[in-house]
Design an enzyme around this catalytic site. Structure first.
Site, PDB file in Angstrom:
ATOM      1  N   GLN A  37     -18.797 103.661  99.800  1.00  0.00           N
ATOM      2  CA  GLN A  37     -19.297 104.796 100.661  1.00  0.00           C
ATOM      3  C   GLN A  37     -19.672 105.979  99.864  1.00  0.00           C
ATOM      4  OE1 GLN A  37     -15.940 103.627 101.639  1.00  0.00           O
ATOM      5  NE2 GLN A  37     -16.589 102.269 103.281  1.00  0.00           N
ATOM      6  N   ASP A  71     -24.651 104.797 100.827  1.00  0.00           N
ATOM      7  CA  ASP A  71     -26.070 103.798 100.746  1.00  0.00           C
ATOM      8  C   ASP A  71     -26.836 104.381  99.392  1.00  0.00           C
ATOM      9  OD1 ASP A  71     -25.180 102.489 103.138  1.00  0.00           O
ATOM     10  OD2 ASP A  71     -25.837 104.313 103.959  1.00  0.00           O
ATOM     11  N   LYS A 116     -25.067 102.622  94.464  1.00  0.00           N
ATOM     12  CA  LYS A 116     -24.051 102.511  93.385  1.00  0.00           C
ATOM     13  C   LYS A 116     -24.153 101.316  92.713  1.00  0.00           C
ATOM     14  CE  LYS A 116     -21.136 103.998  96.561  1.00  0.00           C
ATOM     15  NZ  LYS A 116     -21.927 104.442  97.567  1.00  0.00           N
ATOM     16  N   GLY A 137     -21.530  98.079 101.530  1.00  0.00           N
ATOM     17  CA  GLY A 137     -22.368  96.945 100.867  1.00  0.00           C
ATOM     18  C   GLY A 137     -22.874  97.366  99.768  1.00  0.00           C
ATOM     19  N   HIS A 138     -22.556  96.914  98.482  1.00  0.00           N
ATOM     20  CA  HIS A 138     -23.430  97.159  97.280  1.00  0.00           C
ATOM     21  C   HIS A 138     -24.266  96.196  96.887  1.00  0.00           C
ATOM     22  CE1 HIS A 138     -19.969  99.877  95.522  1.00  0.00           C
ATOM     23  NE2 HIS A 138     -20.401 100.368  96.554  1.00  0.00           N
TER      24      HIS A 138
END
Length: 423
Positions: free
Chosen positions: A224, A13, A16, A40-41
């Site tokens: 991650q 989180d 990225k 989730g990006h």
């Protein structure tokens, strides 16, 4: 020819997706090398917030090719929904997105097995996102898994049935109450498989080799964070893959000596989702304020993130393991308004002060030792140059650089791609 890596240095989180999006215009190929759809990006530009789960963050740039590498695990149902969500942006998905035949598939029974396993652990649960990712990697290392390339085989459905039947027996073994309609889940799965087949499958290691020979620039994107690495993270409260730099080599087939820059992403503070030790975690109003101002909720799961002060012991460890060459600090704007900031510089570990990351960081063994910094009041979100930053923030940044011995090249002051200051 350039092969660079972009990695998260904390518990995920870190932001990225935004940095990949910012950097993408410099690269021909964006390649995701590990993880599954629990990662989730989040990208934000033109007033729109996008959450990508499996698709690399370069998908919005018209000149980049996006590769899902062999180290990734793909849930066809989630993947189909992700593509459908991008349709309104008129992206040429077919020509911009290609998938390694060696990437493993998440079956519906993997998700059920994940739920059954987690339910059976009771209070000892690890905080799984229940996306079936752990069981899929277990099948991969156990040499039972199904891969994207298997979809092209005539007996794919037979292979599927054999593995799904095995999973149902394992679910029954856990002896927990889980309600499901497998026939319905399988119908959805095989419909999604048909959609997946519309994309090009490649032998990605050969594709990457030829791209390097042709002088293409490549950015490898991790999911991650380093402290969730299955080998080097806070085991067992980790993910199921190698999130560190070595994972890019095994997850894409890139030789170690081809890697040039390693971009390390970290927040100006620390967050963690789910279970596991967290030495600098805050349980007071300061932590609650960080979570509120930073909107610290999972982009995929919606789970609230635990918040704490920056931990330089953990950050230095991640930098060392990854061979980071450049740092990028995210969410500096969230710390605006605090009278005092704290940074953990050492641990008191079983009565002794240490500056390295030990085997066990459970609270009964580790107490963080802090250095205090004066805070700043200024709103950073509209700033565009490093010189405009308040002196207190510059001192904070310079202290981190001195301790970690790696330069901070980017400071993010907001979620939009434009809110990015290059130092």
């Amino acid at each position: 020819m350039t092969v660079d890596l972009l990695l998260g240095l904390q518990w995920g989180d870190e932001g990225k997706g935004k940095i990949v999006d910012v950097l993408t215009s410099n690269y021909d190929i964006i390649a995701r090398f590990q993880g599954g759809p629990n990662a989730g990006h989040t990208l934000e530009f033109d007033g729109i917030k996008h959450v990508l789960r499996t698709i690399p963050s370069g998908i919005f740039h018209k000149n980049s090719v996006n590769i899902i590498g062999n180290g990734v695990v793909i849930d066809p149902v989630v993947f189909q929904k992700e593509i459908e969500g991008l349709e309104k942006f008129n992206l040429d998905i077919k020509s911009k997105l290609i998938i390694s035949r060696k990437a493993h598939l998440i079956l519906p029974t993997h998700r059920l097995l994940d739920a059954a396993s987690e339910a059976s652990k009771g209070k000892a649960k690890i905080g799984s996102t229940l996306k079936g990712i752990g069981p899929t990697y277990m099948d991969k290392t156990g040499r039972n898994g199904l891969r994207v390339g298997d979809i092209e085989l005539e007996d794919f459905k037979d292979r599927y049935r054999a593995l799904a039947d095995k999973h149902e027996a394992m679910i029954a073994f856990h002896d927990v109450a889980i309600q499901y309609n497998l026939a319905e889940l399988e119908k959805e799965f095989f419909e999604a498989i048909e959609e997946l087949k519309k994309l090009d499958f490649i032998d990605s290691e050969e594709y990457m080799h030829q791209a390097q020979k042709a002088g293409k620039s490549i950015l490898c994107e991790g999911a991650q964070g380093s402290l969730l690495d299955v080998d080097f993270g806070t085991y067992p409260f980790v993910t199921s893959s190698n999130t560190t730099a070595a994972g890019a080599c095994t997850g894409l087939g890139i030789a170690p000596n081809k890697i040039k820059e390693v971009y390390g992403i970290f927040k100006a503070y620390v967050t963690r989702v789910g279970s596991g030790p967290f030495p600098t975690e805050l349980f007071d109003e300061v932590g609650a304020t960080m979570a509120r101002v930073g909107n610290e909720f999972g982009s995929v799961t919606g789970r609230q993130r635990r918040c704490g002060w920056l931990d330089l012991v953990a950050l230095k460890y991640a930098v060392q393991v990854n061979g980071v060459t450049q740092l990028m600090m995210m969410k500096g704007d969230v710390l605006s308004g605090f009278e005092t900031l704290k940074v953990c510089t050492e641990y008191n570990y079983k009565g002794q002060n240490i500056s390295h990351f030990p085997y066990n960081i459970e609270p009964e063994n580790v107490t963080p030792i802090y250095k205090e910094f004066k805070g700043w009041k200024q709103d950073l979100t509209g700033l565009t140059t490093y010189d405009q930053l308040p002196i207190e923030l510059k001192e904070y940044i310079e202290f981190i650089e001195k301790e970690i011995e790696v330069p901070i090249k980017i400071v993010s002051v907001g979620p939009d791609r434009k809110q990015t200051i290059t130092k």
